[in-house]
Design an enzyme around this catalytic site. Sequence first.
Site, short mmCIF file in Angstrom:
data_model
loop_
_atom_site.label_atom_id
_atom_site.label_comp_id
_atom_site.label_asym_id
_atom_site.label_seq_id
_atom_site.Cartn_x
_atom_site.Cartn_y
_atom_site.Cartn_z
N ARG A 1 -51.95 -88.34 -36.35
CA ARG A 1 -52.01 -89.22 -35.18
C ARG A 1 -51.44 -88.58 -33.90
NH1 ARG A 1 -49.50 -95.21 -35.80
NH2 ARG A 1 -47.46 -94.24 -35.75
N ARG B 1 -45.73 -88.32 -32.03
CA ARG B 1 -44.41 -88.95 -32.14
C ARG B 1 -43.49 -88.14 -33.03
NH1 ARG B 1 -45.42 -95.25 -33.35
NH2 ARG B 1 -43.67 -94.81 -34.73
N ARG C 1 -39.41 -107.33 -37.81
CA ARG C 1 -39.47 -106.44 -38.97
C ARG C 1 -38.47 -106.84 -40.04
NH1 ARG C 1 -41.69 -101.77 -35.83
NH2 ARG C 1 -42.27 -100.11 -37.22
N ARG D 1 -39.77 -94.68 -43.45
CA ARG D 1 -40.37 -95.83 -42.76
C ARG D 1 -41.08 -96.74 -43.75
NH1 ARG D 1 -43.70 -92.62 -38.47
NH2 ARG D 1 -44.48 -94.60 -37.68
N LYS E 1 -51.78 -101.47 -36.02
CA LYS E 1 -51.29 -102.59 -35.20
C LYS E 1 -51.45 -102.29 -33.71
CE LYS E 1 -47.05 -102.47 -36.93
NZ LYS E 1 -47.10 -101.45 -37.97
P1 AMP Z 1 -43.26 -98.40 -34.26
O1 AMP Z 1 -43.70 -97.79 -32.98
O2 AMP Z 1 -43.49 -99.89 -34.31
O3 AMP Z 1 -43.81 -97.69 -35.46
O4 AMP Z 1 -41.68 -98.21 -34.33
C1 AMP Z 1 -41.08 -96.93 -34.34
C2 AMP Z 1 -39.62 -97.02 -34.79
O5 AMP Z 1 -38.89 -97.86 -33.89
C3 AMP Z 1 -39.40 -97.64 -36.17
O6 AMP Z 1 -39.56 -96.71 -37.22
C4 AMP Z 1 -37.96 -98.12 -36.03
O7 AMP Z 1 -37.04 -97.04 -36.11
C5 AMP Z 1 -37.93 -98.63 -34.60
N1 AMP Z 1 -38.34 -100.06 -34.50
C6 AMP Z 1 -39.46 -100.54 -33.89
N2 AMP Z 1 -39.50 -101.88 -33.97
C7 AMP Z 1 -38.40 -102.25 -34.66
C8 AMP Z 1 -37.90 -103.51 -35.09
N3 AMP Z 1 -38.55 -104.66 -34.84
N4 AMP Z 1 -36.73 -103.51 -35.79
C9 AMP Z 1 -36.07 -102.38 -36.05
N5 AMP Z 1 -36.48 -101.16 -35.68
C10 AMP Z 1 -37.64 -101.08 -34.99
#
Ligand code: AMP
Length: 220
Positions: free
Chosen positions: A128, A162, A89, A173, A15
């Site tokens: 990554r 990360r 989400r 996740r 994404k």
């Molecule tokens: P990402 O960078 O999109 O993979 O997000 C990393 C982490 O941030 C996720 O595993 C969640 O812990 C948190 N997170 C990101 N976006 C959301 C969302 N829309 N709702 C809830 N938690 C989120």
Amino acid sequence: MTINIILLGPPGAGKGTQARTLVEERGLVQLSTGDMLREARTSGTEMGRVVAEVMDKGQLVTDEIVIGLIREKLETVDAPGFIFDGFPRTLPQADALNDLLAGMGRQIDAVIEIQVDDTALVDRISGRFTCGNCGEVYHDQTKPTAKPGVCDLCGSTDLKRRADDNADSLKTRLLEYYKKTSPLIGYYYAKKQLHPVDGMAEMDEVGRQVAAVMDGIGGR
Ligand code: AMP
């Protein structure tokens, strides 16, 4: 006319990579709740501390917090269109986004679902790393930097992994994705907004499929 799209898919689907291309080529603004939360966790506040703990375990942060972050951006950032990356989400987040956009006379024009085999995700995530300066995404096996430790694009040596890109967090996740996020696929299908693309194809091909969706909805 504004264009607002959602990128939907499990962790490691690509994404963020696709969002970066859309920003560069179409002038849209990327709203990544993951990036906003990573920034919030460095703030030194109580909220930042809670967010860090939840993220590192691979769980979802509360709807209230992420909806608040998105609301603030929509109120303050002016753009010809937004790419929602990693948001919504959950179903309550999806409803909140509809309401927020409707209040601005905007709407979601397309939801691009990047489909990837579950078995590919572990490999993708565990190799990554990204450039802390320009955000370029790399991978130990499939896309290493030309010179070890140096970003190909900007020359920075600030390459980062990360905290939640490890096997334990990834398991949580993925579970969170299937329990709470994947129902959004049916939700947007029913709203006739869903556009699947093949996330297992080569990156350029995925980009072409995303571009075709954008062109189809008049996304310049
Ligand atoms: P990402 O960078 O999109 O993979 O997000 C990393 C982490 O941030 C996720 O595993 C969640 O812990 C948190 N997170 C990101 N976006 C959301 C969302 N829309 N709702 C809830 N938690 C989120």
